[in-house]
Design a protein around this motif. Structure first.
Motif, PDB file in Angstrom:
ATOM      1  N   ILE A  36       0.832  -1.200   0.000  1.00  0.00           N
ATOM      2  CA  ILE A  36       0.000   0.000   0.000  1.00  0.00           C
ATOM      3  C   ILE A  36       0.871   1.255   0.000  1.00  0.00           C
ATOM      4  O   ILE A  36       0.592   2.219  -0.734  1.00  0.00           O
ATOM      5  CB  ILE A  36      -0.945  -0.007   1.216  1.00  0.00           C
ATOM      6  CG1 ILE A  36      -1.983  -1.128   1.066  1.00  0.00           C
ATOM      7  CG2 ILE A  36      -1.637   1.351   1.381  1.00  0.00           C
ATOM      8  CD1 ILE A  36      -2.852  -1.336   2.290  1.00  0.00           C
ATOM      9  N   VAL A  37       1.908   1.253   0.808  1.00  0.00           N
ATOM     10  CA  VAL A  37       2.824   2.395   0.846  1.00  0.00           C
ATOM     11  C   VAL A  37       3.406   2.654  -0.541  1.00  0.00           C
ATOM     12  O   VAL A  37       3.494   3.798  -1.001  1.00  0.00           O
ATOM     13  CB  VAL A  37       3.948   2.143   1.875  1.00  0.00           C
ATOM     14  CG1 VAL A  37       5.056   3.186   1.741  1.00  0.00           C
ATOM     15  CG2 VAL A  37       3.381   2.167   3.292  1.00  0.00           C
ATOM     16  N   ALA A  38       3.773   1.583  -1.237  1.00  0.00           N
ATOM     17  CA  ALA A  38       4.303   1.728  -2.591  1.00  0.00           C
ATOM     18  C   ALA A  38       3.237   2.255  -3.540  1.00  0.00           C
ATOM     19  O   ALA A  38       3.509   3.140  -4.368  1.00  0.00           O
ATOM     20  CB  ALA A  38       4.829   0.381  -3.090  1.00  0.00           C
ATOM     21  N   GLU A  39       2.020   1.721  -3.437  1.00  0.00           N
ATOM     22  CA  GLU A  39       0.914   2.155  -4.310  1.00  0.00           C
ATOM     23  C   GLU A  39       0.638   3.648  -4.148  1.00  0.00           C
ATOM     24  O   GLU A  39       0.291   4.331  -5.121  1.00  0.00           O
ATOM     25  CB  GLU A  39      -0.339   1.346  -3.977  1.00  0.00           C
ATOM     26  CG  GLU A  39      -1.547   1.658  -4.825  1.00  0.00           C
ATOM     27  CD  GLU A  39      -1.495   1.022  -6.209  1.00  0.00           C
ATOM     28  OE1 GLU A  39      -2.284   1.434  -7.071  1.00  0.00           O
ATOM     29  OE2 GLU A  39      -0.670   0.099  -6.405  1.00  0.00           O
ATOM     30  N   LEU A  40       0.807   4.152  -2.940  1.00  0.00           N
ATOM     31  CA  LEU A  40       0.511   5.557  -2.658  1.00  0.00           C
ATOM     32  C   LEU A  40       1.702   6.472  -2.899  1.00  0.00           C
ATOM     33  O   LEU A  40       1.620   7.685  -2.647  1.00  0.00           O
ATOM     34  CB  LEU A  40       0.023   5.707  -1.207  1.00  0.00           C
ATOM     35  CG  LEU A  40      -1.257   4.945  -0.847  1.00  0.00           C
ATOM     36  CD1 LEU A  40      -1.639   5.195   0.601  1.00  0.00           C
ATOM     37  CD2 LEU A  40      -2.401   5.336  -1.772  1.00  0.00           C
ATOM     38  N   GLY A  41       2.818   5.919  -3.361  1.00  0.00           N
ATOM     39  CA  GLY A  41       3.969   6.736  -3.695  1.00  0.00           C
ATOM     40  C   GLY A  41       4.816   7.167  -2.511  1.00  0.00           C
ATOM     41  O   GLY A  41       5.591   8.123  -2.616  1.00  0.00           O
ATOM     42  N   ALA A  62      -3.603   8.661   6.913  1.00  0.00           N
ATOM     43  CA  ALA A  62      -2.539   8.739   7.915  1.00  0.00           C
ATOM     44  C   ALA A  62      -1.271   9.366   7.358  1.00  0.00           C
ATOM     45  O   ALA A  62      -0.522  10.034   8.086  1.00  0.00           O
ATOM     46  CB  ALA A  62      -2.232   7.348   8.460  1.00  0.00           C
ATOM     47  N   LEU A  63      -1.032   9.165   6.067  1.00  0.00           N
ATOM     48  CA  LEU A  63       0.198   9.664   5.453  1.00  0.00           C
ATOM     49  C   LEU A  63      -0.005  11.014   4.762  1.00  0.00           C
ATOM     50  O   LEU A  63       0.903  11.519   4.105  1.00  0.00           O
ATOM     51  CB  LEU A  63       0.727   8.641   4.439  1.00  0.00           C
ATOM     52  CG  LEU A  63       1.014   7.235   4.983  1.00  0.00           C
ATOM     53  CD1 LEU A  63       1.633   6.365   3.896  1.00  0.00           C
ATOM     54  CD2 LEU A  63       1.919   7.300   6.206  1.00  0.00           C
ATOM     55  N   GLY A  64      -1.180  11.573   4.899  1.00  0.00           N
ATOM     56  CA  GLY A  64      -1.440  12.877   4.312  1.00  0.00           C
ATOM     57  C   GLY A  64      -1.648  12.854   2.815  1.00  0.00           C
ATOM     58  O   GLY A  64      -1.407  13.868   2.141  1.00  0.00           O
ATOM     59  N   SER A  65      -2.112  11.715   2.285  1.00  0.00           N
ATOM     60  CA  SER A  65      -2.330  11.584   0.840  1.00  0.00           C
ATOM     61  C   SER A  65      -3.736  11.060   0.540  1.00  0.00           C
ATOM     62  O   SER A  65      -3.900  10.075  -0.188  1.00  0.00           O
ATOM     63  CB  SER A  65      -1.279  10.642   0.239  1.00  0.00           C
ATOM     64  OG  SER A  65       0.021  11.120   0.443  1.00  0.00           O
ATOM     65  N   PRO A  66      -4.776  11.699   1.064  1.00  0.00           N
ATOM     66  CA  PRO A  66      -6.122  11.180   0.842  1.00  0.00           C
ATOM     67  C   PRO A  66      -6.540  11.203  -0.627  1.00  0.00           C
ATOM     68  O   PRO A  66      -7.251  10.299  -1.082  1.00  0.00           O
ATOM     69  CB  PRO A  66      -7.000  12.102   1.684  1.00  0.00           C
ATOM     70  CG  PRO A  66      -6.211  13.367   1.814  1.00  0.00           C
ATOM     71  CD  PRO A  66      -4.780  12.930   1.890  1.00  0.00           C
ATOM     72  N   ASP A  67      -6.118  12.216  -1.371  1.00  0.00           N
ATOM     73  CA  ASP A  67      -6.508  12.296  -2.782  1.00  0.00           C
ATOM     74  C   ASP A  67      -5.837  11.203  -3.610  1.00  0.00           C
ATOM     75  O   ASP A  67      -6.451  10.625  -4.507  1.00  0.00           O
ATOM     76  CB  ASP A  67      -6.155  13.667  -3.356  1.00  0.00           C
ATOM     77  CG  ASP A  67      -6.992  14.786  -2.736  1.00  0.00           C
ATOM     78  OD1 ASP A  67      -8.053  14.474  -2.166  1.00  0.00           O
ATOM     79  OD2 ASP A  67      -6.570  15.961  -2.816  1.00  0.00           O
ATOM     80  N   VAL A  68      -4.584  10.921  -3.304  1.00  0.00           N
ATOM     81  CA  VAL A  68      -3.869   9.848  -4.001  1.00  0.00           C
ATOM     82  C   VAL A  68      -4.540   8.517  -3.712  1.00  0.00           C
ATOM     83  O   VAL A  68      -4.742   7.687  -4.607  1.00  0.00           O
ATOM     84  CB  VAL A  68      -2.388   9.809  -3.575  1.00  0.00           C
ATOM     85  CG1 VAL A  68      -1.671   8.611  -4.209  1.00  0.00           C
ATOM     86  CG2 VAL A  68      -1.681  11.102  -3.961  1.00  0.00           C
ATOM     87  N   ALA A  69      -4.912   8.303  -2.446  1.00  0.00           N
ATOM     88  CA  ALA A  69      -5.573   7.060  -2.072  1.00  0.00           C
ATOM     89  C   ALA A  69      -6.918   6.924  -2.769  1.00  0.00           C
ATOM     90  O   ALA A  69      -7.275   5.852  -3.270  1.00  0.00           O
ATOM     91  CB  ALA A  69      -5.754   7.002  -0.555  1.00  0.00           C
ATOM     92  N   VAL A  80     -10.289  -4.503   2.001  1.00  0.00           N
ATOM     93  CA  VAL A  80      -8.899  -4.453   1.548  1.00  0.00           C
ATOM     94  C   VAL A  80      -8.635  -3.126   0.843  1.00  0.00           C
ATOM     95  O   VAL A  80      -7.652  -2.429   1.125  1.00  0.00           O
ATOM     96  CB  VAL A  80      -8.580  -5.629   0.614  1.00  0.00           C
ATOM     97  CG1 VAL A  80      -7.219  -5.421  -0.049  1.00  0.00           C
ATOM     98  CG2 VAL A  80      -8.583  -6.945   1.380  1.00  0.00           C
ATOM     99  N   LEU A  81      -9.512  -2.761  -0.074  1.00  0.00           N
ATOM    100  CA  LEU A  81      -9.314  -1.509  -0.807  1.00  0.00           C
ATOM    101  C   LEU A  81      -9.466  -0.301   0.116  1.00  0.00           C
ATOM    102  O   LEU A  81      -8.787   0.718  -0.077  1.00  0.00           O
ATOM    103  CB  LEU A  81     -10.306  -1.426  -1.967  1.00  0.00           C
ATOM    104  CG  LEU A  81     -10.165  -2.512  -3.042  1.00  0.00           C
ATOM    105  CD1 LEU A  81     -11.074  -2.207  -4.222  1.00  0.00           C
ATOM    106  CD2 LEU A  81      -8.719  -2.650  -3.504  1.00  0.00           C
ATOM    107  N   ASP A  82     -10.330  -0.405   1.124  1.00  0.00           N
ATOM    108  CA  ASP A  82     -10.501   0.707   2.059  1.00  0.00           C
ATOM    109  C   ASP A  82      -9.237   0.951   2.882  1.00  0.00           C
ATOM    110  O   ASP A  82      -9.037   2.063   3.397  1.00  0.00           O
ATOM    111  CB  ASP A  82     -11.691   0.439   2.985  1.00  0.00           C
ATOM    112  CG  ASP A  82     -12.074   1.667   3.790  1.00  0.00           C
ATOM    113  OD1 ASP A  82     -12.400   2.706   3.176  1.00  0.00           O
ATOM    114  OD2 ASP A  82     -12.039   1.607   5.039  1.00  0.00           O
ATOM    115  N   CYS A  83      -8.385  -0.061   3.013  1.00  0.00           N
ATOM    116  CA  CYS A  83      -7.123   0.129   3.730  1.00  0.00           C
ATOM    117  C   CYS A  83      -6.266   1.199   3.058  1.00  0.00           C
ATOM    118  O   CYS A  83      -5.473   1.882   3.724  1.00  0.00           O
ATOM    119  CB  CYS A  83      -6.355  -1.183   3.821  1.00  0.00           C
ATOM    120  SG  CYS A  83      -7.010  -2.353   5.023  1.00  0.00           S
ATOM    121  N   LEU A  84      -6.398   1.350   1.739  1.00  0.00           N
ATOM    122  CA  LEU A  84      -5.669   2.411   1.058  1.00  0.00           C
ATOM    123  C   LEU A  84      -6.122   3.782   1.560  1.00  0.00           C
ATOM    124  O   LEU A  84      -5.305   4.697   1.726  1.00  0.00           O
ATOM    125  CB  LEU A  84      -5.852   2.322  -0.456  1.00  0.00           C
ATOM    126  CG  LEU A  84      -4.922   1.356  -1.194  1.00  0.00           C
ATOM    127  CD1 LEU A  84      -5.398  -0.076  -1.055  1.00  0.00           C
ATOM    128  CD2 LEU A  84      -4.787   1.721  -2.672  1.00  0.00           C
TER     129      LEU A  84
END
Length: 306
Positions: free
Chosen positions: A13-18, A136-143, A126-130
């Motif tokens: 997930i961390v990788a998917e979100l950049g 948490a990582l400050g990337s809601p739009d990316v998620a 599973v997808l909601d975990c993104l």
């Protein structure tokens, strides 16, 4: 932001979100993408699974998903890495370090470290975990964009198999003892145009007998053992091929469990795409993703061995 992942799916997930450049620590089982292999490891297994058979591994963890001391956590390394966010889980002690152990370790640190536990049981969860990690990582739009794209791929799989005959499918996540794949795997099978047997969506399963498998009269058997690469599954096939009636099964496939089925991360969508090819010949797969290893005959239109 400094991120520590104690769950392979969370690393995905961390990788998917950049956010891979912000990952400072990982588990010994985090192996995707390849760039994570250079990141410090903070966990270890209580035994070497590569030296044991499936039966021996099962015996080592007590014969069920209750292996409370299966992993060790390097608390000194954890402290030195000084993470801002720790991603963990509390779904299965056999799969990763538990939330309680991580929380206890973080509690002694003089920091404001946030611990996030990911516990999905179904495909939507599973997808909601993104979303949870993205917030948490400050990337809601990316998620949000990633979730939309992944759902679009699932919709494309469903559309591609719509109206086709739906084979009856048994998915096996452990070889000895036999264990049906539950949680999100039945939904992956359904999305790919199959009828999942022996497990319901979200179910935490238990061991089954070979007689139970045969009684279901599956059209397809999928072997996707938890944590075992396809090469390892192929090496242990004699455990199954010696079973009475094994040669009467219509189709048997070995799939990449750790990559696409065992870990609740974004690559479960690729798992559904692989299944659409296995069940209906839709799309393409690499030889490493799906290998047909047995069966008396193919169904009409079924993909042939590569």
């Amino acid at each position: 932001m400094r991120i520590l992942s104690l769950l392979p799916a969370a690393t995905d997930i961390v990788a998917e979100l950049g956010h891979l450049p912000h990952l400072v620590g990982r588990t010994h089982e985090c192996d995707w993408p390849a760039a994570v292999l250079d990141i410090p490891v903070v966990t270890a297994s209580a035994f070497d699974p590569d030296s044991l058979s499936s039966k021996e591994i099962s015996d080592a963890v007590g014969g069920s998903h209750r292996g409370s001391s299966l992993y060790s956590l390097d608390t000194d390394q954890l402290s030195a890495l000084a993470p801002d966010v720790v991603l963990t889980q509390d779904l299965c002690d056999v799969c990763a370090v538990s939330y309680r152990r991580v929380s206890d370790a973080v509690r002694v640190l003089e920091s404001d470290t946030t611990v996030i536990s990911l516990e999905p049981r179904t495909l939507p969860e599973v997808l909601d975990c993104l979303r949870v990690v993205g917030d948490a990582l400050g990337s809601p739009d990316v998620a949000s964009a990633a979730i939309t794209a992944l759902n679009a791929r699932l919709d494309a799989v469903r559309a591609a198999v719509a109206g086709k005959p739906r084979p009856r499918v048994v998915a096996i996540e452990w070889l000895d003892p036999l264990w049906p794949a539950g949680h999100w795997v039945p939904e992956q099978i359904t999305a790919a145009g199959g009828v999942p047997l022996l497990a319901d969506p979200g179910e935490h399963t238990k061991p089954m007998t070979w007689q139970q498998v045969r009684a279901e009269e599956p059209d397809v058997v999928l072997l996707l053992p938890c944590g075992l690469a396809p090469e390892r599954t192929l090496a242990e096939l004699p455990v199954l091929t010696a079973l009475p009636g094994w040669d009467d099964l219509p189709e048997v496939w070995v799939l990449d469990g750790p990559a696409y089925f065992n870990r609740p991360g974004p690559r479960v969508v690729r798992g559904a795409e692989v299944l659409a090819h296995v069940l209906h010949g839709v799309g393409d797969v690499e030889a490493s993703e799906a290998v047909r290893v047995g069966g008396t005959a193919g169904r009409p239109g079924a993909p042939r061995p590569r």
